[in-house]
Design a protein around this motif. Structure first.
Motif, PDB file in Angstrom:
ATOM      1  N   ALA A 110       0.830  -1.201   0.000  1.00  0.00           N
ATOM      2  CA  ALA A 110       0.000   0.000   0.000  1.00  0.00           C
ATOM      3  C   ALA A 110       0.871   1.259   0.000  1.00  0.00           C
ATOM      4  N   LYS A 112      -0.362   5.285  -0.593  1.00  0.00           N
ATOM      5  CA  LYS A 112      -1.392   6.239  -0.992  1.00  0.00           C
ATOM      6  C   LYS A 112      -0.888   7.223  -2.055  1.00  0.00           C
ATOM      7  N   LEU A 117      -4.070   1.136  -2.866  1.00  0.00           N
ATOM      8  CA  LEU A 117      -4.973   1.026  -1.730  1.00  0.00           C
ATOM      9  C   LEU A 117      -4.946  -0.384  -1.151  1.00  0.00           C
ATOM     10  N   SER A 118      -4.756  -0.489   0.153  1.00  0.00           N
ATOM     11  CA  SER A 118      -4.683  -1.788   0.812  1.00  0.00           C
ATOM     12  C   SER A 118      -6.049  -2.456   0.924  1.00  0.00           C
ATOM     13  N   SER A 121      -7.776  -1.718   4.202  1.00  0.00           N
ATOM     14  CA  SER A 121      -8.395  -0.423   4.505  1.00  0.00           C
ATOM     15  C   SER A 121      -9.896  -0.616   4.385  1.00  0.00           C
TER      16      SER A 121
END
Length: 163
Positions: A110, A112, A117-118, A121
């Motif tokens: 990840a 940003k 995007l993980s 999340s």
């Protein structure tokens, strides 16, 4: 409570009591669309969720719930339009929000600043497994409910180039 007339009335069933209660007046939980997860992603997704249970229990739990309800597939044609780790996805948050591109990745990748995007999340767990055209009501990182819509999905080829 034990002596309540409504609980001791043999003519009134438990179901009748429930139907007339405050709980019955609550709207039903939003239904979740069917989702799929690739078989070879399953161990990594489960590992990421279990590792995060102590530090991020809400999002770890959400990821585990999504993995649990997903159909597991292995053939490429079964997930060609589905958001999976490594996918580049165009999605819309809310009814009128602007479309946004992101790449869904495992937690260790990840970033940003690079649009990665993980799955760990809140948004990433919500996008996981959805296919083009699907929408889902999803709890955002602030505890509110947000609508997510998948507009487009692309996957890298064997050389890492997105189609």
């Amino acid at each position: 409570m034990w002596n309540s007339p409504e609980l001791s009335d043999p003519k009134q069933s438990q179901q009748d009591i429930l139907q007339n209660s405050v709980l019955a007046a609550r709207p039903p939980a939003p239904s979740r669309p069917p989702i799929v997860v690739r078989e070879h992603d399953l161990p990594g997704l489960l590992s990421a969720a279990f590792d995060a249970l102590m530090t991020s229990p809400r999002v770890a739990g959400a990821l585990l719930q999504e993995v649990e309800r997903a159909s597991v597939v292995s053939l490429r044609h079964e997930w060609s339009d589905v958001v999976v780790p490594g996918s580049r996805v165009l999605y819309r948050e809310g009814l009128i929000g602007p479309p946004r591109w992101t790449t869904l990745v495992m937690p260790q990748m990840a970033d940003k600043s690079k649009g990665a995007l993980s799955v760990l999340s809140s948004l990433g767990a919500g996008l996981l497994g959805l296919s083009i055209g699907q929408t889902i009501s999803w709890e955002d990182r602030h505890g509110g409910v947000s609508r997510l819509e998948i507009i487009n999905v692309s996957h890298p080829d064997d050389d890492g180039v997105f189609s």
